[in-house]
Write a protein that holds these residues in place. Structure first.
Motif, short mmCIF file in Angstrom:
data_model
loop_
_atom_site.label_atom_id
_atom_site.label_comp_id
_atom_site.label_asym_id
_atom_site.label_seq_id
_atom_site.Cartn_x
_atom_site.Cartn_y
_atom_site.Cartn_z
N LEU A 220 0.89 -1.30 0.21
CA LEU A 220 -0.06 0.10 -0.06
C LEU A 220 0.87 1.29 -0.05
CD1 LEU A 220 -2.65 -1.03 2.59
CD2 LEU A 220 -3.14 -0.90 0.06
N GLU A 221 2.31 1.13 -0.07
CA GLU A 221 2.96 2.36 0.06
C GLU A 221 3.00 3.15 1.18
OE1 GLU A 221 3.17 3.89 -4.15
OE2 GLU A 221 4.57 2.43 -4.69
N ILE A 222 2.77 2.53 2.34
CA ILE A 222 2.72 3.13 3.38
C ILE A 222 3.95 3.34 4.25
CG2 ILE A 222 2.04 2.92 5.97
CD1 ILE A 222 -0.86 1.83 4.81
N ALA A 223 4.77 2.36 4.30
CA ALA A 223 6.05 2.48 4.86
C ALA A 223 6.92 1.20 4.57
CB ALA A 223 5.80 2.39 6.65
N ASP A 224 8.00 1.18 4.72
CA ASP A 224 8.89 0.12 4.34
C ASP A 224 10.23 0.11 5.26
OD1 ASP A 224 9.93 -1.95 3.13
OD2 ASP A 224 9.64 -1.22 0.89
N TYR A 225 10.89 -1.02 5.33
CA TYR A 225 12.26 -1.20 6.11
C TYR A 225 13.10 0.04 5.40
CZ TYR A 225 10.39 -5.32 8.20
OH TYR A 225 9.52 -6.17 8.69
N GLU A 226 14.20 0.43 6.11
CA GLU A 226 15.03 1.33 5.57
C GLU A 226 16.53 0.66 5.59
OE1 GLU A 226 15.53 4.24 3.52
OE2 GLU A 226 17.49 3.11 3.60
N PRO A 227 17.11 -0.19 4.85
CA PRO A 227 18.16 -1.02 4.98
C PRO A 227 19.55 0.01 5.25
CG PRO A 227 17.30 -1.38 2.69
CD PRO A 227 16.62 -0.09 3.41
N GLY A 228 19.21 1.20 4.69
CA GLY A 228 20.53 2.31 5.05
C GLY A 228 20.56 2.57 6.66
N SER A 229 19.73 2.27 7.44
CA SER A 229 19.76 2.71 8.69
C SER A 229 19.74 1.38 9.62
CB SER A 229 18.15 3.41 9.17
OG SER A 229 18.33 3.77 10.54
N PRO A 238 4.68 8.79 0.90
CA PRO A 238 3.79 9.84 1.06
C PRO A 238 2.51 9.43 1.66
CG PRO A 238 5.18 10.11 -1.17
CD PRO A 238 5.29 8.74 -0.38
N LYS A 239 1.86 8.44 1.26
CA LYS A 239 0.63 7.95 1.70
C LYS A 239 0.72 7.55 3.19
CE LYS A 239 -0.89 6.00 -2.34
NZ LYS A 239 -1.03 4.49 -3.04
N GLY A 240 1.84 6.99 3.57
CA GLY A 240 1.97 6.60 5.27
C GLY A 240 2.33 7.83 5.96
N ARG A 241 3.14 8.64 5.28
CA ARG A 241 3.46 9.99 6.06
C ARG A 241 2.30 10.69 6.43
NH1 ARG A 241 4.46 12.08 10.08
NH2 ARG A 241 4.31 14.29 10.08
N MET A 242 1.33 10.74 5.47
CA MET A 242 0.13 11.35 5.53
C MET A 242 -0.60 10.77 6.56
SD MET A 242 -3.21 11.80 3.34
CE MET A 242 -3.81 10.30 4.23
N MET A 243 -0.89 9.62 6.69
CA MET A 243 -1.68 8.82 7.75
C MET A 243 -1.08 8.96 9.02
SD MET A 243 -1.91 4.93 5.87
CE MET A 243 -2.74 4.38 7.29
N LYS A 244 0.15 8.99 9.25
CA LYS A 244 0.91 9.07 10.35
C LYS A 244 0.65 10.62 10.88
CE LYS A 244 5.26 8.07 12.48
NZ LYS A 244 6.11 9.36 12.54
N SER A 245 0.77 11.51 9.95
CA SER A 245 0.61 12.95 10.53
C SER A 245 -0.75 13.11 11.10
CB SER A 245 0.92 13.72 9.20
OG SER A 245 0.91 15.25 9.60
N ARG A 560 -9.94 -2.19 -10.64
CA ARG A 560 -9.28 -3.32 -10.00
C ARG A 560 -8.34 -2.79 -9.19
NH1 ARG A 560 -7.27 -8.65 -9.44
NH2 ARG A 560 -4.88 -8.49 -9.90
N GLU A 561 -7.25 -1.66 -9.82
CA GLU A 561 -6.23 -1.16 -9.17
C GLU A 561 -6.81 -0.45 -7.95
OE1 GLU A 561 -3.62 0.38 -12.44
OE2 GLU A 561 -2.93 -1.60 -12.63
N ALA A 562 -7.72 0.43 -8.08
CA ALA A 562 -8.31 1.32 -7.14
C ALA A 562 -8.92 0.34 -6.01
CB ALA A 562 -9.50 2.05 -7.65
N GLU A 563 -9.34 -0.59 -6.29
CA GLU A 563 -9.88 -1.64 -5.37
C GLU A 563 -8.74 -2.18 -4.54
OE1 GLU A 563 -12.69 -1.89 -4.33
OE2 GLU A 563 -14.46 -1.69 -6.16
N GLN A 564 -7.66 -2.56 -5.17
CA GLN A 564 -6.43 -3.17 -4.54
C GLN A 564 -5.77 -1.93 -3.85
OE1 GLN A 564 -4.35 -5.04 -8.02
NE2 GLN A 564 -4.92 -6.95 -6.88
N SER A 629 6.29 4.93 -8.55
CA SER A 629 5.75 4.08 -7.79
C SER A 629 6.88 3.86 -6.79
CB SER A 629 5.31 2.84 -8.61
OG SER A 629 6.57 1.93 -8.94
N PHE A 630 6.50 3.70 -5.47
CA PHE A 630 7.64 3.71 -4.52
C PHE A 630 8.11 2.40 -4.02
CE2 PHE A 630 6.17 7.90 -3.91
CZ PHE A 630 7.02 8.69 -3.96
N HIS A 631 7.20 1.37 -4.66
CA HIS A 631 7.66 -0.28 -3.94
C HIS A 631 6.74 -0.92 -5.25
CE1 HIS A 631 6.91 -3.89 -2.24
NE2 HIS A 631 7.77 -3.87 -1.71
#
Length: 632
Positions: A220-229, A238-245, A560-564, A629-631
């Motif tokens: 859902l492109e909310i969040a992901d692991y950051e291998p660089g951290s 962006p979507k996850g940042r908005m939800m979190k905010s 279909r994509e909107a539903e997903q 697309s972020f993911h």
RNA sequence: GCCUUCGUAGCCUAGCCCGGUGGGGCGUUACCUUGGUAAGGUAAUGGUCGCGGGUCCAAAUCCCGCCGAAGGCUCCA
């Protein structure tokens, strides 16, 4: 008897010379043993064969946990200043060896009475190093509260006493305020409470599946692991940042309405500050430590420090109390062990709203506690987590229950669901009473969300005082409350809940006010793009997040994509809609059923559903064709 | 930290046991298609097979070490 027990990759030892005349015969050759638990053992005056057997039995208990069945008994006099006669010591060492072998342990032994040289490689895990001490007679040693991070066990008698203090007695607190021992409670129809109780008490887990929220947060492109951290430090799309905010804003708003004064305090603190260092010892979290010039600093693992230091310097009297300070930490840092960090459930850097209330006495604290209990349940409900989604645990001492039975009964009545109660004989944490709301996920694991506690220790520790009616300084009681729990955990719970609903045949979705796209417009053909954009502007002007799928795919595929993407409202727009002004709205909540309504009717419907919630505009470009697309 | 399992393109994955030119799907790009409520077609693009070493004529595949992830243990104010 004293034993230093070390789980080792290997040990190499070599007898050098005899130290005493009764020394055993041994060759001056190197012996190397791999994957072994080494027992450096000193026999003290008064030790017996029975004690030797007990020592081996205790060691055996660890062998099971460590999945090793090989020990080396290594006579090591330097552990004690009260050694027994060498002849007795040798006899007991031999008893240990014989007994261990009789129990099926592969047993090695270093020769007694020799000066030996050795090289040892110790495993790093918490159980690898352990010191044990056995008193020959059952003299009651003074009891000490075991301290986290100490790899040493207290002498047996002291440990037993401490165990009695720390031992949890589990009950179910019924809605009428009565306690039923957990063994006698019938969980019929309360499977979540049963799962939660099992998790708390037995820590049973049997699932090998990945937690469902992890693939969801990625897809859902909310969040992901950051291998660089570092593990447990998350990247937010962006979507996850908005939800979190939005969640952050909502919780902060509710605390402000309750009367919390929002403050901001530093992320890092001096390791050697006197109040902080003693608090650190009472809080068993591992810290991120950093060095700056000659100072050692740690990253905060809770919001307490800043607020307590601020309260220490503040002037206030009973007339202003209760005083409520609030901060939302972005971030609190806890260096959880790598094996424990998972998805959004358990992080090393997390966002924590924390509201402290400084109260004059227990009566005021109880009154305030009740207000906050309501607040927490209501906040969680508005976030999208209702009473069926979580279970509650309440933790207190026997004495506190006896003295405050009516109060605890009123909490139970208010919650109106049976409560898991953890009861201690003596208080050994800094709180007298604590409750926590726990989400039970799809792997039957529990995670605490909201919590509140009555802290009876930290005012003194931090030198926080108020002036009472007589003009005298007093220490307040401090309530610690997180109305929502960690924000990341709320998102974890929402995703796990959505997954669970999907399993029961419902369409999974996020609460409307948190959905990144609330309305998706799908033009039938490029010819209608201008008109569709006008429609989008009309909807967006009323604080609703709307976007347009102008990609090159077919209509069916766009739906279909909107539903997903879990878009709550999907509207196909063509000639019919533009001419009639009536939209055919596909409603996810009703499993994709279509309903005809005008744009204004849709706006009204959505506005009513998200009334009272904060708003943020669409976090991505209006047109889907303009989005990266972020993911995957 | 320990144990187990797993690391193949931006994502999902086959191949590994039994060594012999790495295959599919999604995505992306281009072209055709401009549609009426959950996957239109064709083509192109994309790979240090996690990293390092070893065995072998030959390694994604076998062996050793390391790194990372997931689950379990432990821990969990």
């Amino acid at each position: 008897m004293r034993i230093l027990q070390l789980h080792s990759n290997f040990i190499v030892f070599k007898p050098v010379e005899k130290e005493i005349n009764i020394a055993e015969e041994a060759a001056k050759e190197e012996t190397r043993i791999e994957e072994v638990v080494v027992l450096f053992t000193a026999i003290e005056e008064g030790d017996s064969s029975a004690l030797a057997q007990k020592a081996i039995d205790d060691a055996r208990a660890f062998l099971g946990k460590l999945k090793v069945n090989r020990i080396l008994i290594y006579p090591f006099a330097h552990l004690s200043s009260n050694l027994s006669q060498p002849s007795q010591a040798l006899a007991i060492i031999k008893d240990m060896e014989v007994y261990a072998k009789s129990k099926g342990i592969e047993t090695f032994r270093a020769p007694f009475g020799w000066n030996k040289q050795f090289t040892i490689s110790i495993k790093g895990h918490p159980l690898a190093e352990m010191a044990r001490s056995y008193a020959p007679v059952q003299a009651a040693a003074e009891a000490k509260v075991p301290c986290e991070g100490k790899k040493e066990e207290e002498p047996v008698s002291a440990a037993l006493k401490a165990e009695d203090t720390m031992k949890s007695y589990w009950h179910i607190l019924q809605t009428d305020g009565s306690l039923v021992p957990i063994e006698e409670y019938k969980f019929k129809g309360k499977s979540n409470l049963q799962k939660f109780s099992q998790y708390e008490i037995k820590k049973t887990r049997a699932v090998t599946q990945m937690p469902p929220h992890v693939p969801l947060m990625k897809r859902l492109e909310i969040a992901d692991y950051e291998p660089g951290s570092d593990p447990g430090n998350i990247r937010w799309y962006p979507k996850g940042r908005m939800m979190k905010s939005l969640l952050e804003q909502y919780v902060s708003l509710r605390v402000a309405q309750y009367g919390g004064m929002e403050v901001e305090t530093p992320l890092m603190y001096d390791f050697n500050h006197p109040s902080l260092s003693s608090y650190l010892n009472r809080f068993p979290a591992r810290q991120y430590v950093l060095k700056s010039e000659d100072k050692e600093l740690f990253l905060r693992f809770a919001a307490c420090f800043g607020q307590f230091l601020m309260a220490h310097d503040a002037q206030f009297s009973y007339k202003q109390m209760p005083i409520k300070l609030y901060e939302l930490t972005r971030y609190s840092f806890r260096r959880e062990k790598s094996g424990e960090v998972v998805g959004l459930k358990r992080l090393r850097a997390f966002t924590m709203p924390d509201c402290h209330a400084f109260c004059t006495d227990l009566e005021q604290a109880k009154k305030e506690f009740m207000i906050r209990f309501d607040l927490c349940i209501d906040v969680l409900g508005n976030i999208g987590l209702v009473k069926d989604d979580y279970e509650i645990a309440m933790r207190f001492t026997k004495d506190f229950y006896a003295e405050n039975k009516d109060f605890i009964a009123s909490l139970a009545a208010k919650f109106d669901k049976p409560i898991l109660a953890e009861v201690w004989n003596e208080r050994f944490f800094y709180f007298a009473l604590k409750w926590d709301l726990n989400f039970v996920d799809n792997q039957d694991k529990a995670a605490a969300l909201s919590t509140d506690q009555i802290d009876v220790e930290n005012a003194k520790r931090y030198g926080i005082t108020y002036v009472d009616e007589k003009g005298e300084k007093q220490f307040p009681l401090i309530l610690h409350c997180s109305p929502s729990g960690a924000i990341e955990r709320d998102i974890y719970a929402l995703l796990e809940k959505a997954y669970r609903e999907q399993m029961t045949g419902k369409a999974p979705m996020l609460p409307l006010w948190l959905s990144p796209t609330q309305v998706r417009l799908i033009p039938i053909s490029d010819r209608f793009l201008d008109k569709v954009e006008q429609l989008a502007q009309q909807i967006a002007a009323r604080c609703i997040r709307v976007d347009i799928d102008d990609s090159a795919s077919t209509l069916q595929k766009k739906i279909r994509e909107a539903e997903q993407e879990w878009v709550p409202y999907i509207i196909v727009v063509g000639e019919k809609e533009i001419e009639s002004g009536t939209l055919s709205v596909r409603d996810r909540e009703q499993k994709g059923k279509q309903e005809n309504m005008t744009a204004d009717q849709l706006i009204t419907k959505i506005s009513e559903k998200i009334a009272g919630k904060p708003f943020k505009p669409l976090p991505l470009p209006l047109y889907l064709s303009k989005r990266p697309s972020f993911h995957g």
